[in-house]
Write a protein that holds these residues in place. Structure first.
Motif, PDB file in Angstrom:
ATOM      1  N   TYR A  98      31.759 -38.794 -29.065  1.00  0.00           N
ATOM      2  CA  TYR A  98      30.777 -38.101 -29.587  1.00  0.00           C
ATOM      3  C   TYR A  98      29.329 -38.798 -28.996  1.00  0.00           C
ATOM      4  O   TYR A  98      28.448 -38.002 -28.883  1.00  0.00           O
ATOM      5  CB  TYR A  98      30.485 -38.305 -31.095  1.00  0.00           C
ATOM      6  N   ALA A  99      29.511 -40.126 -28.775  1.00  0.00           N
ATOM      7  CA  ALA A  99      28.100 -40.798 -28.296  1.00  0.00           C
ATOM      8  C   ALA A  99      27.965 -40.358 -26.557  1.00  0.00           C
ATOM      9  O   ALA A  99      26.738 -40.469 -26.242  1.00  0.00           O
ATOM     10  CB  ALA A  99      28.485 -42.081 -28.398  1.00  0.00           C
ATOM     11  N   PRO A 102      25.091 -36.912 -26.885  1.00  0.00           N
ATOM     12  CA  PRO A 102      24.522 -36.779 -28.312  1.00  0.00           C
ATOM     13  C   PRO A 102      24.080 -35.382 -28.770  1.00  0.00           C
ATOM     14  O   PRO A 102      24.121 -34.904 -29.950  1.00  0.00           O
ATOM     15  CB  PRO A 102      23.548 -37.853 -28.126  1.00  0.00           C
ATOM     16  N   LEU A 166      29.771 -42.686 -38.280  1.00  0.00           N
ATOM     17  CA  LEU A 166      29.670 -41.542 -37.157  1.00  0.00           C
ATOM     18  C   LEU A 166      28.868 -40.313 -37.964  1.00  0.00           C
ATOM     19  O   LEU A 166      27.628 -40.072 -37.332  1.00  0.00           O
ATOM     20  CB  LEU A 166      30.917 -40.758 -36.875  1.00  0.00           C
ATOM     21  N   TRP A 169      25.104 -41.351 -38.278  1.00  0.00           N
ATOM     22  CA  TRP A 169      24.311 -41.399 -37.065  1.00  0.00           C
ATOM     23  C   TRP A 169      23.904 -39.573 -36.646  1.00  0.00           C
ATOM     24  O   TRP A 169      22.921 -39.356 -36.383  1.00  0.00           O
ATOM     25  CB  TRP A 169      25.328 -41.754 -35.963  1.00  0.00           C
ATOM     26  N   GLY A 174      21.201 -38.181 -34.024  1.00  0.00           N
ATOM     27  CA  GLY A 174      21.670 -38.781 -32.885  1.00  0.00           C
ATOM     28  C   GLY A 174      20.738 -40.087 -32.741  1.00  0.00           C
ATOM     29  O   GLY A 174      20.867 -40.784 -31.616  1.00  0.00           O
ATOM     30  N   ASP A 177      21.814 -46.597 -33.047  1.00  0.00           N
ATOM     31  CA  ASP A 177      23.172 -47.249 -32.453  1.00  0.00           C
ATOM     32  C   ASP A 177      24.375 -46.918 -33.209  1.00  0.00           C
ATOM     33  O   ASP A 177      24.525 -47.298 -34.221  1.00  0.00           O
ATOM     34  CB  ASP A 177      22.904 -48.948 -32.440  1.00  0.00           C
ATOM     35  N   VAL A 178      24.929 -45.747 -32.693  1.00  0.00           N
ATOM     36  CA  VAL A 178      26.311 -45.292 -33.161  1.00  0.00           C
ATOM     37  C   VAL A 178      27.271 -46.311 -33.519  1.00  0.00           C
ATOM     38  O   VAL A 178      28.105 -46.400 -34.191  1.00  0.00           O
ATOM     39  CB  VAL A 178      26.720 -43.964 -32.738  1.00  0.00           C
ATOM     40  N   GLU A 179      27.501 -47.403 -32.305  1.00  0.00           N
ATOM     41  CA  GLU A 179      28.558 -48.067 -32.122  1.00  0.00           C
ATOM     42  C   GLU A 179      28.398 -49.038 -33.109  1.00  0.00           C
ATOM     43  O   GLU A 179      29.489 -49.549 -33.907  1.00  0.00           O
ATOM     44  CB  GLU A 179      28.532 -48.720 -30.946  1.00  0.00           C
TER      45      GLU A 179
END
Length: 233
Positions: A98-99, A102, A166, A169, A174, A177-179
């Protein structure tokens, strides 16, 4: 010396169909777009569409089949490491997918919120990921008390934690920082279920056994102190 021009690389058919479909979904809406509309926009025939996608819903999620294959391969190569850590790392592959795009991911998320049929389809995809994770855990917990139950519970917890990070985010458009969001959520699962030892059955603190040898007549308080020191170590 004349400059050498390389021919432009042709967009893969699967990607071209997905891009054409999303253009139309944004212009007309998902329900109002037909497969005929998509192939006309992509400049191919219906047969080409169904060679890559079984249905119109599948074109909304063109990358999940590849991610499932990567997840399966990662788990097959996990060896004897902590099984909970292994499935958490496998779940991160979905987040990274997904990242990587975005804008597309956010648009897809918003579309699935608006179209009930896509929401149901997305849930079926999530369930496929969960089955892959649970299958790996069942193998690792084979023979352990409540091994199958543990596998299902841990897999469900991993999926729930991953999706919480997820979707937070995605709902933000988007941003951020999704991580970090996903890793924080998965960290809670590791703390609750991981053993850090790679033992299929897991090792709980209450399973520890301490054997202490003491001289006859040693004060009880000193025996207790020795036991406590051994457990703390």
């Amino acid at each position: 010396m004349s400059e050498t021009h390389r021919p432009a690389r042709k967009t893969p058919m699967r990607q071209a169909l997905a891009e054409a479909a999303f253009e139309l979904f944004l212009e007309r809406g998902f329900e109002q777009t037909t497969v005929d509309d998509i192939v006309a926009r992509a400049g191919v025939g219906r047969r080409s569409f169904f060679r890559y996608f079984p249905s119109k819903e599948d074109v909304v999620f063109p990358d999940h089949e590849g991610c499932l294959a990567e997840m399966t391969a990662l788990l097959e190569g996990a060896g004897g490491r902590d099984p909970v850590a292994a499935v958490c790392d496998a779940a991160r592959l979905v987040m990274l997918m997904y990242a990587a795009n975005p804008e597309f991911s956010v648009r897809r998320y918003r579309m699935t919120r608006e179209v009930p049929g896509l929401r149901c389809y997305e849930l079926s995809v999530v369930r496929r990921y969960e089955r892959v994770l649970a299958g790996h855990l069942r193998e690792r917990y084979a023979g352990a008390p409540d091994g199958d139950l543990r596998a299902e519970v841990v897999a469900a917890a991993v999926v729930a934690a991953h999706n919480n990070g997820l979707r937070t985010w995605l709902r933000s458009g988007g941003e951020g920082d999704v991580e970090s969001l996903v890793d924080h959520a998965l960290g809670l699962v590791r703390q609750a279920w991981g053993d850090g030892s790679g033992s299929p059955a897991g090792r709980r603190p209450e399973d520890d056994v301490v054997v202490l040898v003491a001289r006859k007549g040693t004060p009880v308080w000193r025996v207790v102190q020795s036991v406590e020191s051994a457990l703390e170590g």
